[in-house]
Design an enzyme around this catalytic site. Structure first.
Site, short mmCIF file in Angstrom:
data_model
loop_
_atom_site.label_atom_id
_atom_site.label_comp_id
_atom_site.label_asym_id
_atom_site.label_seq_id
_atom_site.Cartn_x
_atom_site.Cartn_y
_atom_site.Cartn_z
N HIS A 158 15.99 41.68 39.73
CA HIS A 158 15.42 42.21 40.98
C HIS A 158 16.37 41.78 42.11
O HIS A 158 17.00 40.73 42.02
CB HIS A 158 14.04 41.55 41.16
CG HIS A 158 13.22 42.06 42.29
ND1 HIS A 158 13.45 41.70 43.60
CD2 HIS A 158 12.15 42.87 42.31
CE1 HIS A 158 12.53 42.28 44.37
NE2 HIS A 158 11.74 42.99 43.62
N ASP A 171 13.26 33.32 37.22
CA ASP A 171 12.40 34.12 38.09
C ASP A 171 11.21 34.59 37.24
O ASP A 171 11.35 35.46 36.38
CB ASP A 171 13.22 35.31 38.62
CG ASP A 171 12.38 36.35 39.34
OD1 ASP A 171 11.15 36.26 39.28
OD2 ASP A 171 12.98 37.26 39.94
N GLN A 192 7.48 38.35 37.03
CA GLN A 192 6.85 39.31 36.12
C GLN A 192 6.28 38.68 34.86
O GLN A 192 5.55 39.34 34.12
CB GLN A 192 7.87 40.40 35.73
CG GLN A 192 8.30 41.28 36.87
CD GLN A 192 7.16 42.10 37.46
OE1 GLN A 192 6.19 42.44 36.78
NE2 GLN A 192 7.26 42.42 38.74
N LYS A 222 1.18 38.67 42.03
CA LYS A 222 1.41 39.36 40.75
C LYS A 222 0.38 38.93 39.72
O LYS A 222 0.33 39.47 38.62
CB LYS A 222 2.81 39.05 40.20
CG LYS A 222 3.95 39.26 41.17
CD LYS A 222 4.48 40.66 41.14
CE LYS A 222 5.77 40.74 41.93
NZ LYS A 222 6.10 42.11 42.30
N CYS A 231 13.74 47.93 43.22
CA CYS A 231 14.53 46.79 43.72
C CYS A 231 15.45 46.27 42.63
O CYS A 231 15.67 45.04 42.53
CB CYS A 231 13.63 45.66 44.23
SG CYS A 231 12.69 46.10 45.66
C1 LIG Z 1 11.36 40.12 38.83
C2 LIG Z 1 10.99 39.98 40.27
N1 LIG Z 1 11.58 39.04 41.02
C3 LIG Z 1 11.27 38.86 42.30
C4 LIG Z 1 10.33 39.63 42.92
C5 LIG Z 1 10.01 39.38 44.36
O1 LIG Z 1 8.71 38.91 44.48
P1 LIG Z 1 8.05 38.71 45.93
O2 LIG Z 1 8.24 40.01 46.65
O3 LIG Z 1 6.62 38.40 45.63
O4 LIG Z 1 8.77 37.58 46.59
C6 LIG Z 1 9.68 40.64 42.21
C7 LIG Z 1 8.72 41.54 42.86
O5 LIG Z 1 8.49 42.64 42.43
C8 LIG Z 1 10.02 40.81 40.84
O6 LIG Z 1 9.44 41.75 40.11
#
Ligand SMILES: Cc1ncc(COP(=O)(O)O)c(C=O)c1O
Length: 404
Positions: free
Chosen positions: A121, A198, A201, A224, A362
């Site tokens: 992401h 990270d 997900q 999430k 993203c």
């Molecule tokens: C794999 C991953 N990393 C990071 C993020 C960013 O999360 P947040 O917008 O809650 O900070 C997301 C959000 O969709 C994600 O799917």
């Protein structure tokens, strides 16, 4: 006993209509829905004990502080962190990654290397590029294959004594691939590199054990996993959190301030400047309680059934191409209909009350790899049903008919 009909009653939003049709919510990878149990905790906070924490001598402040710190302990237990002070409240995954990337500015030098994966992401790419600009370090990328999996033999080749950090997601938001993080962590540690995972997900689907993983940093977002937006957590090993400098300066994160010098508070407060999202933290704890009461093994098993069912139904549609076909995947399906822009499919599905995500999610490098502008992404949660999948599949067929 896992009973989806009983579970669905906990989510008021699932009984609403959109464009005159019952809502089918398949955008769970973007944000999950909130059960009444968590909504009640939010209402209770603002109705009964809204106060600033860690500072007041008065009862309300003490009550809010106790609830907030209890939430930290719930998060500690859930992720099996050794200490509660290894859990830093953040505004979400993005904030957690930026906090660590910023901290490494003072630890990296020119010629150091840091490794990212092709499946990330943007929030696990951009902060590290910014870190490279500040420090002179080089960013290397673990490549992916057509199935949407990381190529581990290439990862092995990227590792060297210059590698200082590796950061990958546990599960890809765009494709649903579950990455082999155990292997990634072990190999990185062999060359002395730290690892950030990270978990944005993964946390809605599985229960990570940060001690068993031996991971250095793990980040997640409450929204999430049935909690509120603007709230999340960073787990960091105590030794690393002690080494990293504070991210932001302000109230709460100090031990003593004079105009000559400021000393910082102990963990976790060193990283928690300013008034936090108090209600968000408490509600995050409630969301974790809610999901654990349902049970993560039952959640994973049921969601896998939904994934298999939907994959089978969709694969019968001519001209539908899946992106992300790893055997190790969670309940995310990314696809396109031949010759049709994903946005148009999403728009028709919306008219039918079906919420999916369309676009690059993203994760532009993944779309570049497949040479596509984006995909339609349906992501299922434990409160979704096979009946909803039937509605969705007939919606996709309708979109194909209308747009071909
Ligand atoms: C794999 C991953 N990393 C990071 C993020 C960013 O999360 P947040 O917008 O809650 O900070 C997301 C959000 O969709 C994600 O799917």
């Amino acid at each position: 006993m896992f009973n989806v009909e009983t579970i669905r009653k906990d989510f008021p939003i699932l009984s609403r209509k959109v464009n005159g049709k019952p809502l089918v919510y398949f955008d769970n990878a973007a944000t999950s829905q909130t059960p009444q149990q968590v909504i009640d905790v939010i209402v209770d906070y603002y109705s009964n004990y809204n106060a600033n924490i860690h500072r007041g001598v008065h009862s309300l402040s003490q009550e809010a502080t106790d609830k907030y710190e209890q939430a930290r302990q719930k998060i500690q237990n859930h992720f099996n962190a050794k200490h509660a002070h290894e859990i830093i409240f953040t505004s979400g995954t993005t904030h957690g990654i930026n906090l660590v990337a910023n901290g490494f500015s003072s630890l990296l030098k020119k010629d150091d290397e840091i490794i990212v994966s092709a499946l990330e992401h943007h929030s696990n790419i951009v902060p590290w590029q910014m870190l490279c600009e500040r420090s002179g370090a080089t960013l290397k990328v673990i490549p992916m294959n057509q199935e949407g999996e990381l190529v581990m033999t290439e990862y092995d080749k990227l590792l060297s004594k210059n590698t200082k950090l590796v950061f990958v997601n546990h599960i890809s938001n765009a494709l649903g691939t579950i990455n082999p993080i155990e292997y990634i962590i072990e190999k990185a540690h062999q060359v002395g590199a730290a690892v950030l995972i990270d978990g944005a997900q993964s946390c809605p689907h599985i229960k990570p054990d940060v001690q068993a993983l031996d991971v250095d940093f793990y980040v997640a977002s409450a929204h999430k996993m049935c909690g509120p937006t603007g709230e999340g957590m960073l787990y960091g090993k105590e030794s690393w959190l002690k080494k990293l400098p504070p991210y932001q300066g302000g109230g709460e994160m100090i031990a003593e301030v004079t105009f000559e010098k400021t000393t910082y508070a102990d963990l976790p407060h060193k990283f928690e400047a300013g008034t936090p999202n108090i209600c968000g933290g408490i509600a995050f704890g409630a969301a974790i309680d809610y999901m654990n009461a349902i049970d993560f093994d039952a959640i994973a098993k049921y969601e896998h059934e939904l994934l298999e069912y939907a994959t089978k139904q969709l694969s019968q549609i001519d001209g539908l191409k899946f992106y992300g076909t790893s055997k190790h995947k969670t309940s995310v399906i990314s696809f396109n209909l031949e010759g049709i822009h994903p946005y148009d499919v999403g728009t028709i599905l919306d008219k039918l009350g079906i919420a999916v995500r369309t676009g690059h999610h993203c994760a532009q490098p993944i779309m570049d790899y497949y040479k596509i502008p984006g995909t339609v992404r349906a992501s299922f949660a434990f409160y979704n049903t096979k009946e909803e999948i039937d509605i969705f599949v007939s919606g996709v067929k309708k979109a194909k008919m209308m747009l071909s």
